[in-house]
Design a protein around this motif. Structure first.
Motif, PDB file in Angstrom:
ATOM      1  N   GLN A  77       0.614  -1.331   0.414  1.00  0.00           N
ATOM      2  CA  GLN A  77      -0.516  -0.411   0.048  1.00  0.00           C
ATOM      3  C   GLN A  77       1.124   1.403   0.107  1.00  0.00           C
ATOM      4  O   GLN A  77       1.924   1.180   0.751  1.00  0.00           O
ATOM      5  CB  GLN A  77      -1.330  -0.108   1.521  1.00  0.00           C
ATOM      6  CG  GLN A  77      -1.746   0.846   1.421  1.00  0.00           C
ATOM      7  CD  GLN A  77      -2.483   0.895   2.876  1.00  0.00           C
ATOM      8  OE1 GLN A  77      -4.048  -0.023   2.249  1.00  0.00           O
ATOM      9  NE2 GLN A  77      -2.492   2.205   3.464  1.00  0.00           N
ATOM     10  N   TYR A  78       0.756   2.586  -0.695  1.00  0.00           N
ATOM     11  CA  TYR A  78       1.290   3.546  -0.872  1.00  0.00           C
ATOM     12  C   TYR A  78       1.224   4.192   0.398  1.00  0.00           C
ATOM     13  O   TYR A  78       0.813   4.422   0.873  1.00  0.00           O
ATOM     14  CB  TYR A  78       0.691   4.321  -1.817  1.00  0.00           C
ATOM     15  CG  TYR A  78       0.597   3.590  -3.061  1.00  0.00           C
ATOM     16  CD1 TYR A  78       2.556   3.142  -3.620  1.00  0.00           C
ATOM     17  CD2 TYR A  78      -0.384   3.624  -4.162  1.00  0.00           C
ATOM     18  CE1 TYR A  78       2.922   2.579  -4.811  1.00  0.00           C
ATOM     19  CE2 TYR A  78       0.719   3.084  -6.148  1.00  0.00           C
ATOM     20  CZ  TYR A  78       1.469   2.355  -6.104  1.00  0.00           C
ATOM     21  OH  TYR A  78       1.438   1.696  -7.224  1.00  0.00           O
ATOM     22  N   THR A  80       1.133   7.945   2.019  1.00  0.00           N
ATOM     23  CA  THR A  80       0.400   9.322   2.516  1.00  0.00           C
ATOM     24  C   THR A  80       1.731  10.495   2.508  1.00  0.00           C
ATOM     25  O   THR A  80       2.741   9.804   3.366  1.00  0.00           O
ATOM     26  CB  THR A  80      -0.773   9.713   2.344  1.00  0.00           C
ATOM     27  OG1 THR A  80      -0.302   9.291   4.029  1.00  0.00           O
ATOM     28  CG2 THR A  80      -1.241   9.348   2.357  1.00  0.00           C
ATOM     29  N   THR A 139       0.584  10.512  -2.128  1.00  0.00           N
ATOM     30  CA  THR A 139       1.481   9.531  -1.973  1.00  0.00           C
ATOM     31  C   THR A 139       3.061   9.997  -2.090  1.00  0.00           C
ATOM     32  O   THR A 139       3.261  10.640  -3.013  1.00  0.00           O
ATOM     33  CB  THR A 139       1.278   8.420  -3.238  1.00  0.00           C
ATOM     34  OG1 THR A 139       0.875   8.747  -4.114  1.00  0.00           O
ATOM     35  CG2 THR A 139      -0.472   7.919  -3.151  1.00  0.00           C
ATOM     36  N   LYS A 200       6.098   5.652  -6.167  1.00  0.00           N
ATOM     37  CA  LYS A 200       5.318   5.799  -5.069  1.00  0.00           C
ATOM     38  C   LYS A 200       5.670   5.049  -3.689  1.00  0.00           C
ATOM     39  O   LYS A 200       6.154   4.231  -4.285  1.00  0.00           O
ATOM     40  CB  LYS A 200       3.956   5.775  -5.449  1.00  0.00           C
ATOM     41  CG  LYS A 200       2.884   6.633  -6.500  1.00  0.00           C
ATOM     42  CD  LYS A 200       1.491   5.666  -6.536  1.00  0.00           C
ATOM     43  CE  LYS A 200       0.933   6.766  -7.590  1.00  0.00           C
ATOM     44  NZ  LYS A 200      -0.517   6.619  -7.526  1.00  0.00           N
ATOM     45  N   THR A 202       5.875   2.353  -1.029  1.00  0.00           N
ATOM     46  CA  THR A 202       5.127   1.603  -0.119  1.00  0.00           C
ATOM     47  C   THR A 202       5.262   1.609   0.866  1.00  0.00           C
ATOM     48  O   THR A 202       6.962   1.709   1.543  1.00  0.00           O
ATOM     49  CB  THR A 202       4.529   0.145  -1.010  1.00  0.00           C
ATOM     50  OG1 THR A 202       6.211  -0.411  -0.622  1.00  0.00           O
ATOM     51  CG2 THR A 202       4.625   0.088  -2.540  1.00  0.00           C
TER      52      THR A 202
END
Length: 360
Positions: A77-78, A80, A139, A200, A202
């Protein structure tokens, strides 16, 4: 590469993160309580993820109400910009600033990450956009992560050689940060000649970056909160392992029975010295299978500055320190690169009484 590579036998299976594993000449096997259902203990990044979790830098997504229930880590999952601000604040030992406000038009005081973003901004670790925004929900890119980590850990940016990667031009704004991260051994790029600066980031990648950066700081150079992360990780590991086995007495039979300490002693020995083992065994014997008693006070966030009696790469010790309602005496020693608990007691601040090894 260390000559000894630990091989873990986890307690969970399922859809897991498997990323190449280094093989070493000698292999040590031990059992470990894996808190995550989607990260394999054989993953190349298991140690980094595990360490960041136990230090309280990054958490999982709970699937149950019990603190021992397996959680999802969601490694791919990226992250933020707001989430990264919180993680970097914790691992850097910064106290979230609650007295100041920032000038961003999209980070109001009500935003959950306001204090983290504000403090990092005041310390020139993060900055916003030209239009006055911070974009907290955007992200994080690998280039942005490199800049944040270099500033947070004050890494050397004076590298003057050719860029390490073909996609990191020497005149780009991010080149000094990417090169500093590479020179410090915190990253090796996506490939031998590509960093992929605008990809991006993770969750597992950021966990690995932060763990490597943290491990390069000597204990005598750490601030108070950074040092306490070592204590938090050690006692939380012991708490989780003993809690897991204690819980089995309730799950494995109709009549709850506390599992014998010696049935899992080998699993927790890496986290404590021989001196402390008898104390923990005594405390464990007084616990129960159905109660939620904690063996340690793990919320080691200081209310005020702590004066350590010893703080170096071999020993961490503070005689008396106030954490919330508790007075805690604590000692850690390092053996073969691993921190172990050597002394612990917690008492009521009002009565000034203490009991070795248990939260009162």
């Amino acid at each position: 590469m260390k000559p000894l590579k630990k091989q873990y036998i986890g307690f969970v299976c399922g859809a897991l993160l498997f990323i190449g594993v280094d093989h070493a000449d000698a292999v040590e096997t031990k059992e470990v309580y894996n808190r995550f259902s989607d990260v394999s203990v054989t993953s190349e990044f298991f140690d980094e993820i595990d360490s960041m979790f136990y230090k309280g830098v990054i958490s999982g997504y709970k699937n149950g109400g019990n603190y021992l229930d397996k959680a999802e880590f969601r490694p791919n999952q990226y992250v933020t910009r707001a989430q990264a601000s919180k993680m970097i604040s914790i691992i850097s030992g910064y106290h979230p600033n609650t007295q100041e406000n920032n000038d961003y038009n999209d980070v109001p005081e009500s935003h959950w990450a306001h204090d983290y973003i504000t403090q990092l901004t005041l310390d020139n670790i993060v900055s916003g956009k030209e239009n006055g925004s911070f974009k907290p929900e955007d992200t994080l890119t690998r280039a942005q992560a490199a800049k944040m980590i270099v500033h947070a850990f004050d890494l050397n940016k004076t590298y003057q050689g050719t860029s390490f990667y073909s996609d990191v031009p020497s005149d780009s704004w991010y080149a000094p940060y990417v090169n500093a991260l590479t020179e410090a051994g915190i990253t090796t790029g996506r490939t031998a000649d590509r960093f992929d600066p605008f990809a991006k980031v993770t969750r597992y990648q950021l966990a690995a970056f932060l763990d490597r950066a943290y491990n390069q700081v000597s204990v005598d150079e750490m601030n108070t909160r950074q040092t306490l992360l070592i204590a938090i990780e050690t006692v939380y590991r012991l708490e989780s392992m003993t809690g897991y086995h204690r819980q089995q007495g309730y799950l494995d039979g109709a009549q709850p029975v506390l599992p014998a300490f010696d049935t899992f002693q080998n699993d927790i020995e890496p986290f404590m010295t021989e001196n402390y083992l008898p104390t923990l065994e005594s405390v464990y014997g007084k616990s129960c299978t159905q109660c939620s008693v904690q063996l340690f006070e793990t919320q080691l966030n200081p209310d005020r500055f702590i004066e350590f009696s010893t703080k170096n790469d071999d020993t961490i010790q503070f005689e008396t320190a106030t954490f919330g309602e508790h007075n805690i005496q604590f000692k850690l020693v390092r053996d073969n690169g691993e921190w172990q608990l050597d002394g612990y007691s917690a008492g009521d601040q009002t009565s000034r009484t203490t009991q070795p090894g248990i939260r009162q």
